[in-house]
Design a protein around this motif. Structure first.
Motif, PDB file in Angstrom:
ATOM      1  N   CYS A  56      25.458  66.174  50.622  1.00  0.00           N
ATOM      2  CA  CYS A  56      26.095  65.492  49.490  1.00  0.00           C
ATOM      3  C   CYS A  56      25.218  65.560  48.253  1.00  0.00           C
ATOM      4  O   CYS A  56      23.996  65.613  48.349  1.00  0.00           O
ATOM      5  CB  CYS A  56      26.330  64.020  49.814  1.00  0.00           C
ATOM      6  SG  CYS A  56      27.691  63.715  50.929  1.00  0.00           S
TER       7      CYS A  56
ATOM      8  N   LEU B 251      31.896  62.116  44.127  1.00  0.00           N
ATOM      9  CA  LEU B 251      30.943  62.653  45.085  1.00  0.00           C
ATOM     10  C   LEU B 251      31.453  63.929  45.740  1.00  0.00           C
ATOM     11  O   LEU B 251      30.699  64.896  45.892  1.00  0.00           O
ATOM     12  CB  LEU B 251      30.588  61.612  46.145  1.00  0.00           C
ATOM     13  CG  LEU B 251      29.526  62.073  47.153  1.00  0.00           C
ATOM     14  CD1 LEU B 251      28.216  62.418  46.448  1.00  0.00           C
ATOM     15  CD2 LEU B 251      29.292  61.007  48.204  1.00  0.00           C
TER      16      LEU B 251
ATOM     17  N   ARG C  42      29.747  58.532  50.769  1.00  0.00           N
ATOM     18  CA  ARG C  42      29.035  59.520  51.601  1.00  0.00           C
ATOM     19  C   ARG C  42      29.806  59.783  52.898  1.00  0.00           C
ATOM     20  O   ARG C  42      29.941  60.922  53.329  1.00  0.00           O
ATOM     21  CB  ARG C  42      27.625  59.031  51.933  1.00  0.00           C
ATOM     22  CG  ARG C  42      26.619  59.291  50.858  1.00  0.00           C
ATOM     23  CD  ARG C  42      25.189  58.959  51.355  1.00  0.00           C
ATOM     24  NE  ARG C  42      24.435  58.393  50.262  1.00  0.00           N
ATOM     25  CZ  ARG C  42      24.218  57.101  50.045  1.00  0.00           C
ATOM     26  NH1 ARG C  42      24.657  56.205  50.900  1.00  0.00           N
ATOM     27  NH2 ARG C  42      23.541  56.705  48.999  1.00  0.00           N
TER      28      ARG C  42
ATOM     29  N   ALA D 150      32.922  61.904  52.244  1.00  0.00           N
ATOM     30  CA  ALA D 150      32.724  63.166  51.531  1.00  0.00           C
ATOM     31  C   ALA D 150      32.711  64.382  52.449  1.00  0.00           C
ATOM     32  O   ALA D 150      32.529  65.497  51.981  1.00  0.00           O
ATOM     33  CB  ALA D 150      31.435  63.106  50.711  1.00  0.00           C
TER      34      ALA D 150
ATOM     35  N   SER E 259      29.446  67.314  45.131  1.00  0.00           N
ATOM     36  CA  SER E 259      28.906  67.954  46.333  1.00  0.00           C
ATOM     37  C   SER E 259      29.413  69.380  46.490  1.00  0.00           C
ATOM     38  O   SER E 259      28.722  70.227  47.073  1.00  0.00           O
ATOM     39  CB  SER E 259      29.244  67.133  47.576  1.00  0.00           C
ATOM     40  OG  SER E 259      28.647  65.851  47.497  1.00  0.00           O
TER      41      SER E 259
END
Length: 134
Positions: free
Chosen positions: A33, A109, A25, A28, A113
């Motif tokens: 996200c 991710l 996270r 990212a 995302s």
């Protein structure tokens, strides 16, 4: 499928799964996200894998575009494969992804995302095997 790909990180350790999710996270890009949930350890907090915790995390991560399951070690792979073999245990479109756990989680991710579909998420995570560190 519509929606966003969800990600579940399956580890033998709850703290490891949670830390990798937090790291992913953080790396990212800071914007919204895709869902990424840890499924680590056993229900009593011990080391191991739990089909129940994995299924719960997959259900929570499901946004209608599939769920990418990344795993750390051997029995985590076996547990996810057993869940995939049982009809209805995991959301439709759930897929075991062959990728490095940390680097693959970050790549998955970022791609999810950005709106990537499950094939794109799998490709990005798997490509992390080629990242050179020296």
């Amino acid at each position: 499928m519509t929606g966003q790909v969800g990600i579940v990180l399956v580890s033998h350790s709850s703290p490891v799964a949670a830390a990798v999710a937090a790291l992913a996270r953080g790396l990212a890009g800071g914007g919204p996200c895709a869902p990424i949930l840890p499924a680590g350890g056993t229900p009593d907090g011990g080391l191991g894998t739990s089909a129940e915790l994995i299924a719960e995390a997959a259900e929570a991560a499901d946004r209608g575009a599939g769920v990418a399951l990344l795993v750390d070690l051997g029995s985590a792979v076996l547990t996810v494969k057993a869940l995939l073999a049982e009809d209805g245990e995991l959301p439709a479109g759930a897929r075991l992804i062959d990728a490095p756990f940390v680097e693959g989680a970050v790549a998955a991710l970022v791609t999810a995302s950005a709106g990537g579909d499950l094939d794109a998420v799998e490709a990005a995570a798997s490509e992390a095997y080629t990242y050179r560190k020296a």
